[in-house]
Structures are given as structure tokens and as C-alpha cells.
Design a protein around this motif. Sequence first.
Motif, PDB file in Angstrom:
ATOM      1  N   VAL A  14       0.828  -1.208   0.000  1.00  0.00           N
ATOM      2  CA  VAL A  14       0.000   0.000   0.000  1.00  0.00           C
ATOM      3  C   VAL A  14       0.866   1.263   0.000  1.00  0.00           C
ATOM      4  O   VAL A  14       0.462   2.281  -0.584  1.00  0.00           O
ATOM      5  CB  VAL A  14      -0.987   0.023   1.192  1.00  0.00           C
ATOM      6  CG1 VAL A  14      -1.918  -1.170   1.149  1.00  0.00           C
ATOM      7  CG2 VAL A  14      -0.281   0.105   2.525  1.00  0.00           C
ATOM      8  N   ILE A  15       2.040   1.210   0.612  1.00  0.00           N
ATOM      9  CA  ILE A  15       2.930   2.372   0.552  1.00  0.00           C
ATOM     10  C   ILE A  15       3.380   2.615  -0.883  1.00  0.00           C
ATOM     11  O   ILE A  15       3.413   3.759  -1.357  1.00  0.00           O
ATOM     12  CB  ILE A  15       4.139   2.174   1.483  1.00  0.00           C
ATOM     13  CG1 ILE A  15       3.688   2.200   2.947  1.00  0.00           C
ATOM     14  CG2 ILE A  15       5.201   3.251   1.232  1.00  0.00           C
ATOM     15  CD1 ILE A  15       4.768   1.864   3.937  1.00  0.00           C
ATOM     16  N   LEU A  16       3.682   1.533  -1.601  1.00  0.00           N
ATOM     17  CA  LEU A  16       4.056   1.676  -3.009  1.00  0.00           C
ATOM     18  C   LEU A  16       2.887   2.191  -3.843  1.00  0.00           C
ATOM     19  O   LEU A  16       3.073   3.052  -4.719  1.00  0.00           O
ATOM     20  CB  LEU A  16       4.540   0.328  -3.554  1.00  0.00           C
ATOM     21  CG  LEU A  16       5.906  -0.155  -3.054  1.00  0.00           C
ATOM     22  CD1 LEU A  16       6.196  -1.557  -3.572  1.00  0.00           C
ATOM     23  CD2 LEU A  16       7.008   0.804  -3.472  1.00  0.00           C
ATOM     24  N   ALA A  66       4.274   9.652   0.019  1.00  0.00           N
ATOM     25  CA  ALA A  66       3.307   8.665   0.499  1.00  0.00           C
ATOM     26  C   ALA A  66       3.406   8.504   2.010  1.00  0.00           C
ATOM     27  O   ALA A  66       2.391   8.442   2.717  1.00  0.00           O
ATOM     28  CB  ALA A  66       3.532   7.325  -0.197  1.00  0.00           C
ATOM     29  N   LEU A  67       4.645   8.431   2.527  1.00  0.00           N
ATOM     30  CA  LEU A  67       4.834   8.322   3.974  1.00  0.00           C
ATOM     31  C   LEU A  67       4.336   9.584   4.676  1.00  0.00           C
ATOM     32  O   LEU A  67       3.759   9.518   5.766  1.00  0.00           O
ATOM     33  CB  LEU A  67       6.310   8.082   4.290  1.00  0.00           C
ATOM     34  CG  LEU A  67       6.868   6.719   3.863  1.00  0.00           C
ATOM     35  CD1 LEU A  67       8.382   6.673   4.097  1.00  0.00           C
ATOM     36  CD2 LEU A  67       6.183   5.577   4.610  1.00  0.00           C
ATOM     37  N   GLY A  68       4.554  10.730   4.033  1.00  0.00           N
ATOM     38  CA  GLY A  68       4.054  11.976   4.600  1.00  0.00           C
ATOM     39  C   GLY A  68       2.539  11.995   4.651  1.00  0.00           C
ATOM     40  O   GLY A  68       1.939  12.455   5.627  1.00  0.00           O
ATOM     41  N   ASP A  69       1.890  11.497   3.593  1.00  0.00           N
ATOM     42  CA  ASP A  69       0.429  11.452   3.556  1.00  0.00           C
ATOM     43  C   ASP A  69      -0.140  10.505   4.609  1.00  0.00           C
ATOM     44  O   ASP A  69      -1.265  10.673   5.069  1.00  0.00           O
ATOM     45  CB  ASP A  69      -0.056  11.016   2.173  1.00  0.00           C
ATOM     46  CG  ASP A  69       0.216  12.065   1.101  1.00  0.00           C
ATOM     47  OD1 ASP A  69       0.446  13.232   1.458  1.00  0.00           O
ATOM     48  OD2 ASP A  69       0.207  11.716  -0.097  1.00  0.00           O
ATOM     49  N   LEU A  70       0.662   9.496   4.984  1.00  0.00           N
ATOM     50  CA  LEU A  70       0.256   8.580   6.048  1.00  0.00           C
ATOM     51  C   LEU A  70       0.574   9.143   7.431  1.00  0.00           C
ATOM     52  O   LEU A  70       0.142   8.577   8.442  1.00  0.00           O
ATOM     53  CB  LEU A  70       0.967   7.232   5.890  1.00  0.00           C
ATOM     54  CG  LEU A  70       0.488   6.325   4.751  1.00  0.00           C
ATOM     55  CD1 LEU A  70       1.473   5.192   4.540  1.00  0.00           C
ATOM     56  CD2 LEU A  70      -0.908   5.789   5.040  1.00  0.00           C
ATOM     57  N   GLY A  71       1.326  10.230   7.478  1.00  0.00           N
ATOM     58  CA  GLY A  71       1.731  10.781   8.759  1.00  0.00           C
ATOM     59  C   GLY A  71       2.815   9.961   9.407  1.00  0.00           C
ATOM     60  O   GLY A  71       2.797   9.725  10.618  1.00  0.00           O
ATOM     61  N   VAL A 101      -1.822   1.236   9.150  1.00  0.00           N
ATOM     62  CA  VAL A 101      -1.441   1.709   7.818  1.00  0.00           C
ATOM     63  C   VAL A 101      -2.508   1.353   6.791  1.00  0.00           C
ATOM     64  O   VAL A 101      -2.902   2.188   5.972  1.00  0.00           O
ATOM     65  CB  VAL A 101      -0.070   1.131   7.396  1.00  0.00           C
ATOM     66  CG1 VAL A 101       0.205   1.434   5.920  1.00  0.00           C
ATOM     67  CG2 VAL A 101       1.041   1.724   8.259  1.00  0.00           C
ATOM     68  N   ILE A 102      -3.009   0.112   6.845  1.00  0.00           N
ATOM     69  CA  ILE A 102      -3.941  -0.330   5.801  1.00  0.00           C
ATOM     70  C   ILE A 102      -5.367   0.135   6.064  1.00  0.00           C
ATOM     71  O   ILE A 102      -5.992   0.770   5.215  1.00  0.00           O
ATOM     72  CB  ILE A 102      -3.886  -1.863   5.643  1.00  0.00           C
ATOM     73  CG1 ILE A 102      -2.525  -2.279   5.088  1.00  0.00           C
ATOM     74  CG2 ILE A 102      -5.008  -2.346   4.712  1.00  0.00           C
ATOM     75  CD1 ILE A 102      -2.355  -3.772   4.911  1.00  0.00           C
ATOM     76  N   VAL A 103      -5.903  -0.179   7.244  1.00  0.00           N
ATOM     77  CA  VAL A 103      -7.334   0.054   7.454  1.00  0.00           C
ATOM     78  C   VAL A 103      -7.638   1.499   7.847  1.00  0.00           C
ATOM     79  O   VAL A 103      -8.786   1.930   7.769  1.00  0.00           O
ATOM     80  CB  VAL A 103      -7.892  -0.931   8.510  1.00  0.00           C
ATOM     81  CG1 VAL A 103      -7.688  -0.434   9.930  1.00  0.00           C
ATOM     82  CG2 VAL A 103      -9.365  -1.209   8.266  1.00  0.00           C
ATOM     83  N   VAL A 104      -6.617   2.247   8.247  1.00  0.00           N
ATOM     84  CA  VAL A 104      -6.837   3.661   8.560  1.00  0.00           C
ATOM     85  C   VAL A 104      -6.188   4.546   7.491  1.00  0.00           C
ATOM     86  O   VAL A 104      -6.876   5.162   6.681  1.00  0.00           O
ATOM     87  CB  VAL A 104      -6.297   4.021   9.962  1.00  0.00           C
ATOM     88  CG1 VAL A 104      -6.475   5.521  10.229  1.00  0.00           C
ATOM     89  CG2 VAL A 104      -7.027   3.229  11.033  1.00  0.00           C
ATOM     90  N   GLY A 105      -4.866   4.600   7.478  1.00  0.00           N
ATOM     91  CA  GLY A 105      -4.194   5.528   6.578  1.00  0.00           C
ATOM     92  C   GLY A 105      -4.487   5.310   5.112  1.00  0.00           C
ATOM     93  O   GLY A 105      -4.847   6.246   4.383  1.00  0.00           O
TER      94      GLY A 105
END
Length: 253
Positions: free
Chosen positions: A79-81, A93-98, A166-170
Motif C-alpha cells: 500500500v505504501i508503493l 506517500a509516507l508523509g500522507d500517512l503521517g 497503515v492499511i485500514v486507517v491511513g
Amino acid sequence: MQPFTPSRDWLRAEVLVVLGLSLGRSAVYSLIALAQALAAGPLAGQSTSLNTSQDTDPWMDLLRQLLSITFTLVPVALVILLLAVTAGSIAQALGDLGLERRRLGRDLWQGLALAAAIGVPGLAVYLLGRAVGLTVEVVPAALGEHWWTVPVLILHAVKNALLEEVIVVGYLIQRLERLGWSGRRAVIASAIVRGAYHTYQGVGPGLANLVMGLVFGEWFRRTRRTGPLIVAHALIDVVAFVGYALVKDLLPL
């Protein structure tokens, strides 16, 4: 990397594939397990075990535990990719996930506060569920007593936190918003998925995790950070897994 703008059909298919490879699949099997448990008799007389041994040989068990943790985290990398493809870079992408490191200190203390706010009521809900017969007995740690038991339990806790937050929230909330869902509707969908994949523990834990999902989802919607959620989730699981492993022979649990 140039950002890619996916179509709505692409996004729908992507979300279904990601969930099918990870927590959506877990939700389906969990609901089936709940149905079977209800059909078998009162939930109060049943139990389920987490973090079980996977081999009678201690070294092979350790290898299997580490491989299980590693392969379970592959959907997180996926999902990060996927987010990086649409964001333009992995860093974005990491920034968008916080998940950027510059706010690590704040994430840690906020995660500690969230763990306290969620963990204590969660234990109360579990005990209440056991008392009224809506929850099976949950054995948090069923590994043998080895030198590596506590470190592996900590790794399982961190793995659970990364996978779920990461998956179910971000990821899921971002993708649903991109599909045109309102933020609150996306949070509710995220919470329903979380509650569903915990129903193998009984009705009570399913509802408790749904509420936890609403709190965590709303936190992300307002702050756009999963860092504190990962810290909180990991701490809650570490206390449950390691605490049980340390006191199971001392208390009548």
C-alpha cells in the motif's frame, strides 16, 4: 516519479485487492469463525489463542514466527508503493500517512495517551463481555517459554499495529476519500472493517474494536497522522501479549 491519476474503477479494484490480500480476508474468516462459535454453543465456554507456536522444535518455531511476521507485513509495503504511485514519491506517500520522522517525539507521547485512553476501557469491555457471555476467552500468548518469546511477542505487537493502522486507517480512508466519500463516511467504513476482523473473539470485542476504529479513524481524519495510532496499538498489544506471558503462571487467568 510523476504522480499517476487513477480512475475511479482503478481505485475500487485496488482497494478490493488490497483488502482481499490482508484485513478484508481476515474479516471474512473472522465472521465465519463467529458464526461457527455461535452455532457451537455459548461463547463464554469457548476460547481462542493468539500468537501460537508453529513448530515443536524451538529453533524452527522461531524461524516460522519471524517468517510469519515478515510476510504479514508485505501488504503494508504494497500500500505504501501504491500510495507512492499516486503521490509521486515514497517520501510523499509516507508523509500522507503521517509517518515522517520529524514528529517522532510528538507521535510517541500522543500514542501513549491514546493507548491509556483505549486500553483500559477495552479491557473493561472484554471483562464485561466475558461476564455476559458475549466474548470467548482470549489467550493473548500461547508460545512456549523460550529466550526469544518476549522479543517475538513484541514483534507481533508491532506487526499488528503497522498492518492495521497503515492499511485500514491511513490507506483505506485516503482511497475512499479519493473515491468521493466524505471523511466521516470513510471513517465509519474503516471502523466496520476493523470490528469485523476481530469478531472471532466474540461480539463484544467486535463492537469494542469498531468503537476503537471510529476513534482512530477520526484521529487520522483530523490530524492525517497514523504515527500515534501505530504507537498506541503496539503498546496495547505489548501489554496484552507480554503481560499475559509473564503472569499466566502466577494468576488464575
